[in-house]
Write a protein that holds these residues in place. Structure first.
Motif, PDB file in Angstrom:
ATOM      1  N   THR A 154     -10.764  -7.214  12.479  1.00 56.28           N
ATOM      2  CA  THR A 154      -9.683  -8.115  12.058  1.00 56.28           C
ATOM      3  C   THR A 154      -8.448  -7.312  11.684  1.00 56.28           C
ATOM      4  OG1 THR A 154     -11.324  -9.649  11.178  1.00 56.28           O
ATOM      5  CG2 THR A 154      -9.051  -9.921  10.428  1.00 56.28           C
ATOM      6  N   ILE A 155      -7.293  -7.725  12.181  1.00 55.74           N
ATOM      7  CA  ILE A 155      -6.032  -7.046  11.857  1.00 55.74           C
ATOM      8  C   ILE A 155      -5.574  -7.480  10.477  1.00 55.74           C
ATOM      9  CG2 ILE A 155      -3.600  -6.813  12.490  1.00 55.74           C
ATOM     10  CD1 ILE A 155      -4.421  -7.063  15.410  1.00 55.74           C
ATOM     11  N   LEU A 156      -5.373  -6.508   9.583  1.00 56.02           N
ATOM     12  CA  LEU A 156      -4.971  -6.780   8.204  1.00 56.02           C
ATOM     13  C   LEU A 156      -3.474  -6.618   7.988  1.00 56.02           C
ATOM     14  CD1 LEU A 156      -7.838  -4.763   6.470  1.00 56.02           C
ATOM     15  CD2 LEU A 156      -7.767  -7.225   6.870  1.00 56.02           C
ATOM     16  N   SER A 157      -2.843  -5.725   8.747  1.00 56.72           N
ATOM     17  CA  SER A 157      -1.404  -5.504   8.637  1.00 56.72           C
ATOM     18  C   SER A 157      -0.949  -4.763   9.885  1.00 56.72           C
ATOM     19  CB  SER A 157      -1.053  -4.704   7.378  1.00 56.72           C
ATOM     20  OG  SER A 157      -1.587  -3.387   7.463  1.00 56.72           O
ATOM     21  N   PHE A 158       0.369  -4.692  10.086  1.00 55.96           N
ATOM     22  CA  PHE A 158       0.876  -3.951  11.245  1.00 55.96           C
ATOM     23  C   PHE A 158       2.336  -3.582  11.004  1.00 55.96           C
ATOM     24  CE2 PHE A 158       1.869  -8.354  12.106  1.00 55.96           C
ATOM     25  CZ  PHE A 158       3.097  -8.343  12.762  1.00 55.96           C
ATOM     26  N   GLY A 159       2.815  -2.625  11.795  1.00 59.85           N
ATOM     27  CA  GLY A 159       4.203  -2.185  11.681  1.00 59.85           C
ATOM     28  C   GLY A 159       4.611  -1.381  12.893  1.00 59.85           C
ATOM     29  N   ASN A 160       5.917  -1.197  13.071  1.00 57.76           N
ATOM     30  CA  ASN A 160       6.395  -0.553  14.292  1.00 57.76           C
ATOM     31  C   ASN A 160       6.218   0.964  14.287  1.00 57.76           C
ATOM     32  OD1 ASN A 160       8.790  -1.259  12.395  1.00 57.76           O
ATOM     33  ND2 ASN A 160       9.434   0.608  13.431  1.00 57.76           N
ATOM     34  N   ASN A 161       6.110   1.593  13.095  1.00 60.55           N
ATOM     35  CA  ASN A 161       5.967   3.048  13.048  1.00 60.55           C
ATOM     36  C   ASN A 161       4.674   3.436  12.339  1.00 60.55           C
ATOM     37  OD1 ASN A 161       7.166   2.051  10.618  1.00 60.55           O
ATOM     38  ND2 ASN A 161       7.616   4.146  10.031  1.00 60.55           N
ATOM     39  N   TYR A 162       4.300   4.711  12.479  1.00 62.56           N
ATOM     40  CA  TYR A 162       3.001   5.183  11.997  1.00 62.56           C
ATOM     41  C   TYR A 162       2.841   4.976  10.493  1.00 62.56           C
ATOM     42  CZ  TYR A 162      -1.049   8.338  11.737  1.00 62.56           C
ATOM     43  OH  TYR A 162      -2.298   8.874  11.542  1.00 62.56           O
ATOM     44  N   TYR A 163       3.850   5.351   9.722  1.00 57.12           N
ATOM     45  CA  TYR A 163       3.803   5.175   8.267  1.00 57.12           C
ATOM     46  C   TYR A 163       4.561   3.907   7.876  1.00 57.12           C
ATOM     47  CZ  TYR A 163       1.973   9.941   7.802  1.00 57.12           C
ATOM     48  OH  TYR A 163       1.191  11.070   7.870  1.00 57.12           O
ATOM     49  N   TYR A 164       4.171   2.793   8.428  1.00 62.61           N
ATOM     50  CA  TYR A 164       4.905   1.548   8.164  1.00 62.61           C
ATOM     51  C   TYR A 164       4.651   1.040   6.742  1.00 62.61           C
ATOM     52  CZ  TYR A 164       0.464  -0.917   9.130  1.00 62.61           C
ATOM     53  OH  TYR A 164      -0.836  -1.370   9.094  1.00 62.61           O
ATOM     54  N   HIS A 165       5.560   0.238   6.264  1.00 66.73           N
ATOM     55  CA  HIS A 165       5.450  -0.374   4.935  1.00 66.73           C
ATOM     56  C   HIS A 165       4.778  -1.743   5.045  1.00 66.73           C
ATOM     57  CE1 HIS A 165       8.200   2.345   2.603  1.00 66.73           C
ATOM     58  NE2 HIS A 165       8.586   2.643   3.836  1.00 66.73           N
ATOM     59  N   TRP A 166       4.077  -2.117   3.965  1.00 62.22           N
ATOM     60  CA  TRP A 166       3.469  -3.451   3.895  1.00 62.22           C
ATOM     61  C   TRP A 166       3.632  -3.981   2.482  1.00 62.22           C
ATOM     62  CZ3 TRP A 166       2.486  -6.383   7.810  1.00 62.22           C
ATOM     63  CH2 TRP A 166       1.708  -7.538   7.680  1.00 62.22           C
ATOM     64  N   LEU A 167       4.092  -5.209   2.382  1.00 56.05           N
ATOM     65  CA  LEU A 167       4.466  -5.797   1.091  1.00 56.05           C
ATOM     66  C   LEU A 167       3.236  -6.168   0.265  1.00 56.05           C
ATOM     67  CD1 LEU A 167       6.841  -6.954  -0.674  1.00 56.05           C
ATOM     68  CD2 LEU A 167       6.460  -9.124   0.502  1.00 56.05           C
ATOM     69  N   TYR A 168       3.230  -5.746  -1.013  1.00 55.57           N
ATOM     70  CA  TYR A 168       2.221  -6.264  -1.935  1.00 55.57           C
ATOM     71  C   TYR A 168       2.448  -7.757  -2.125  1.00 55.57           C
ATOM     72  CZ  TYR A 168       0.901  -1.536  -3.461  1.00 55.57           C
ATOM     73  OH  TYR A 168       0.450  -0.246  -3.523  1.00 55.57           O
ATOM     74  N   LEU A 169       1.371  -8.481  -2.347  1.00 53.50           N
ATOM     75  CA  LEU A 169       1.504  -9.921  -2.532  1.00 53.50           C
ATOM     76  C   LEU A 169       2.251 -10.258  -3.817  1.00 53.50           C
ATOM     77  CD1 LEU A 169      -1.931 -11.373  -1.407  1.00 53.50           C
ATOM     78  CD2 LEU A 169       0.273 -11.590  -0.287  1.00 53.50           C
ATOM     79  N   SER A 170       1.901  -9.590  -4.911  1.00 54.29           N
ATOM     80  CA  SER A 170       2.508  -9.917  -6.196  1.00 54.29           C
ATOM     81  C   SER A 170       3.749  -9.072  -6.448  1.00 54.29           C
ATOM     82  CB  SER A 170       1.506  -9.703  -7.332  1.00 54.29           C
ATOM     83  OG  SER A 170       0.422 -10.586  -7.215  1.00 54.29           O
ATOM     84  N   SER A 171       4.555  -9.524  -7.379  1.00 57.51           N
ATOM     85  CA  SER A 171       5.760  -8.800  -7.778  1.00 57.51           C
ATOM     86  C   SER A 171       5.764  -8.708  -9.297  1.00 57.51           C
ATOM     87  CB  SER A 171       7.004  -9.535  -7.271  1.00 57.51           C
ATOM     88  OG  SER A 171       7.102 -10.811  -7.883  1.00 57.51           O
ATOM     89  N   THR A 172       6.850  -8.248  -9.863  1.00 59.24           N
ATOM     90  CA  THR A 172       6.890  -8.139 -11.323  1.00 59.24           C
ATOM     91  C   THR A 172       6.884  -9.509 -11.999  1.00 59.24           C
ATOM     92  OG1 THR A 172       9.293  -7.958 -11.194  1.00 59.24           O
ATOM     93  CG2 THR A 172       8.051  -5.915 -11.377  1.00 59.24           C
ATOM     94  N   THR A 173       7.413 -10.527 -11.347  1.00 57.64           N
ATOM     95  CA  THR A 173       7.505 -11.838 -12.000  1.00 57.64           C
ATOM     96  C   THR A 173       6.526 -12.865 -11.449  1.00 57.64           C
ATOM     97  OG1 THR A 173       9.234 -12.617 -10.485  1.00 57.64           O
ATOM     98  CG2 THR A 173       9.953 -11.485 -12.489  1.00 57.64           C
ATOM     99  N   ASN A 174       6.038 -12.671 -10.226  1.00 55.74           N
ATOM    100  CA  ASN A 174       5.157 -13.656  -9.598  1.00 55.74           C
ATOM    101  C   ASN A 174       3.792 -13.050  -9.296  1.00 55.74           C
ATOM    102  OD1 ASN A 174       7.042 -15.866  -9.432  1.00 55.74           O
ATOM    103  ND2 ASN A 174       8.101 -14.686  -7.861  1.00 55.74           N
TER     104      ASN A 174
END
Length: 692
Positions: free
Chosen positions: A314-334
């Motif tokens: 199952t694909i969990l995340s993806f990005g265009n470059n090798y060290y791609y970024h992926w957003l955490y679900l939570s933030s400081t307020t939510n």
């Protein structure tokens, strides 16, 4: 022997059960119609610096005549763009005296009052964070469940209703980064590919000291060797949704990756990369959007996917470059929450208004809002001015030279590590199983970080040991002088200087005034012991070091800014319910018993907690936790030092190692008992504080 604490700060917890009990409540009093027995008056206060302090008021780039002064002080010229922070001064008695701005003192006291007043964290700035799934690639598929592979777009119909993104995962190439190159070779399948986060390589120039190509969009890429095996997969809609949310985060100049809170988003860093932050920041945004626009990812486009190989690939995340970024679900307020309907987001309980404040115009307010006032985002929103005002504190003349005459300079170390993205400190940790993130997208068995809370309000440890190191640190500060982003501080206040200021208050209850006194001068809690009724709270205070202090000004994590604040005297004007004919207009002028008012304040807090508590006394235990942390963080202990944790002499490397541990933990096979532990030296109980 000095004791060194890591990191240089800790937190006073903001606990939801205490918030839900509505302990911090005070009647809303109209300023123009103060209630019976309300108090107004003035406090006369004195500040004494216990360590060198930096009370900066102005910040500006180096220019004449400062350039010649800097040359004399440091023996060389300041680098271009170097900024100097200076205190505010006033001419008095033919002397130039420094000031501490009243707004700075007010902010310090307000934060302190909110901690001891059990109020919500009202002014937490929204920040979103991302991680890189391939920060530390696994070398094999053995003993791992998550792995990053290269993939090629087979079909892209996302622009159609019920469209999809079908991909071919190249399963033969585990370390694809070393098996792809930008060149044309006859007979080899060619791919289009963006090797950097953004189309034009701005990220590489801003976030790395290495030299990168400024354009990676016009090259054809081929694989070094033939890839025989592959798997055809379809990326789920929720993963595509999170990819688009990650793009928004990377482009966000207010709360995301490009916000000014990121130390790399500065004028100096942009100039070093050959860019202008005013003109080119929008270009960076456009470049990110161009590389991550899925409508441009047509068949033959090569990118990277993070796959759970335990759960049917199952694909969990993806990005265009090798060290791609992926957003955490939570933030400081939510905070993210999972249900049968999927993932939704709620505002953290620690940040929500208390129950009695939800009305359009509440009749009661929490202690912080009652004393310091509040305002809404819009003109028509409910608002109320504060009941207190703080004058500037002015330097007092003594037998020594003034701060301006001594003219101490200090080249500060670069600040900025760690930021709230350092979840290993800023979120409440479980000591049995540390939390590794702000929440990752949790599908098909990915590691589930349990719902967590923010660690609380941040306070800095006092560093009495800094006094012994002051002279040597001042000499070594030359090492930071050449760093463009590091501030120069002028007019550093030495240890032992005194400042005086007044605090005026109006229409306050005894409960409010007691809280204000304690927030101003924590030392008063020891004097209040005879008036405190609860034996557990009394014992807690007695067992605390007698010398309590505050932190004020700039560079507090580096050892500056410990102060002793003394309330020298106070006059109050009380409006009584039944005025005596001899008392003009029902006003009574009183001397204030500080310790008695502080004792009454603590007794009232404890009484309210006990009224809402259960038979096990859970709430009073939580109140003890809050006050234990608050007391510990205000202790001024002999020879104590604090510093940011480091690895190989660098703070950045320490936090990089923590993130690598996170990547390893995500890949670790289930069950959770096999998860990798976090590095030992990130534990927050390094100062023997209990877990939050």
């Amino acid at each position: 022997m000095s004791k060194t604490i890591k990191p240089p700060y800790h937190f006073v917890p903001v606990l939801s059960p205490l918030l839900n009990a509505n302990i911090s409540r005070s009647p809303r009093i109209d300023h123009s119609k103060p209630g019976n027995d309300s108090l107004s008056g003035q406090l006369y206060c004195e500040i004494e610096t216990l360590t060198p302090a930096i009370f900066g008021a102005f910040q500006a780039e180096v220019s004449e005549p400062l350039s010649s002064i800097i040359n004399k002080k440091f023996g060389r010229s300041a680098p271009p763009g170097k900024k100097v922070i200076s205190p505010q001064t006033v001419e008095l008695h033919h002397k130039k005296l420094t000031l501490i701005q009243g707004s700075s003192i007010k902010g310090m006291v307000a934060s302190n009052l909110a901690a001891i007043g059990l109020t919500p964290m009202a002014r937490v700035q929204e920040r979103t964070f991302s991680y890189r799934p391939n920060l530390k690639p696994a070398k094999s598929n053995s003993d791992t469940r998550c792995q990053v592979y290269a993939a090629v777009v087979e079909e892209n119909t996302l622009n159609q209703p019920e469209g999809r993104l079908k991909v071919r995962v190249l399963t033969d190439l585990l370390d694809t980064r070393n098996n792809i190159k930008s060149s044309r070779q006859p007979g080899m399948e060619e791919f289009s590919h963006y090797s950097n986060t953004d189309k034009n390589g701005y990220f590489a120039r801003l976030f790395s000291s290495k030299s990168y190509s400024t354009n990676n969009s016009s090259k054809a890429y081929v694989l070094n060797r033939y890839c025989e095996n592959y798997k055809e997969l379809v990326i789920k809609p929720e993963i595509i949704q999170q990819f688009n949310a990650t793009t928004e985060h990377l482009c966000d100049k207010e709360n995301g990756h490009l916000s000014s809170a990121n130390p790399n988003i500065s004028k100096a860093v942009f100039e070093k990369a050959g860019l202008d932050i005013e003109k080119d920041l929008d270009k960076v945004v456009q470049s990110i959007q161009s590389a991550r626009d899925l409508s441009h990812w047509q068949p033959g486009f090569l990118f990277y996917v993070d796959i759970n190989i335990e759960e049917a690939w199952t694909i969990l995340s993806f990005g265009n470059n090798y060290y791609y970024h992926w957003l955490y679900l939570s933030s400081t307020t939510n905070l993210h929450q999972f249900s049968e309907k999927g993932c939704n987001f709620v505002r953290r309980k620690q940040l929500k208004p208390l129950e009695f404040e939800l009305d359009a115009k509440p009749t009661e307010l929490n202690l912080s809002r009652a004393i310091f006032g509040f305002s809404g985002d819009n003109d028509e929103d409910d608002k109320q001015a504060g009941k207190v005002s703080f004058n500037h504190a002015i330097e007092q003349l003594d037998n020594s030279a003034t701060v301006a005459e001594q003219d101490h300079w200090f080249a500060l170390d670069i600040s900025g590590q760690p930021k709230p993205s350092a979840y290993e400190f800023y979120i409440t940790q479980s000591y049995k199983r540390p939390i590794y993130s702000y929440g990752t997208l949790q599908f098909s068995g990915e590691v589930r970080d349990k719902a967590y809370t923010l660690a609380g309000r941040k306070f800095y440890w006092h560093q009495d040991g800094f006094n012994k190191l002051w002279q040597s640190k001042k000499e070594k500060s030359n090492q930071s002088f050449g760093e463009q982003n590091a501030l120069l501080s002028r007019g550093v206040t030495p240890k032992g200087k005194r400042y005086r200021f007044n605090v005026k208050f109006r229409a306050m209850t005894e409960f409010e005034l007691g809280g204000l006194l304690l927030a101003l001068s924590p030392q008063l809690i020891h004097d209040a012991v005879p008036y405190i009724e609860n034996p557990r709270i009394k014992k807690l205070i007695i067992n605390t070091h007698h010398h309590l202090a505050l932190k004020l000004g700039n560079a507090r994590p580096q050892g500056f800014g410990s102060i002793k604040l003394t309330i020298c005297k106070a006059n109050t004007i009380a409006k009584v319910a039944k005025p005596d004919t001899k008392r003009e207009q029902g006003l009574v002028f009183n001397e204030v018993n500080f310790s008695q008012l502080v004792g009454k304040y603590i007794n009232e807090i404890v009484q309210r907690v006990e009224e809402k508590d259960n038979e096990r006394g859970d709430l009073i235990k939580q109140l003890e936790r809050v006050y234990r942390h608050w007391l510990k963080l205000h202790e001024y202990l002999p020879d104590q030092l604090a510093e940011y944790p480091q690895l190989d002499g660098k703070t950045f490397k320490f936090h990089q190692k923590v993130r690598q541990s996170h990547c390893e933990a995500r890949r670790a096979p289930a069950p959770e008992s096999k998860l990798q532990p976090a590095p030992e030296n990130i534990a927050l109980d390094s100062a023997k504080l209990p877990p939050l």
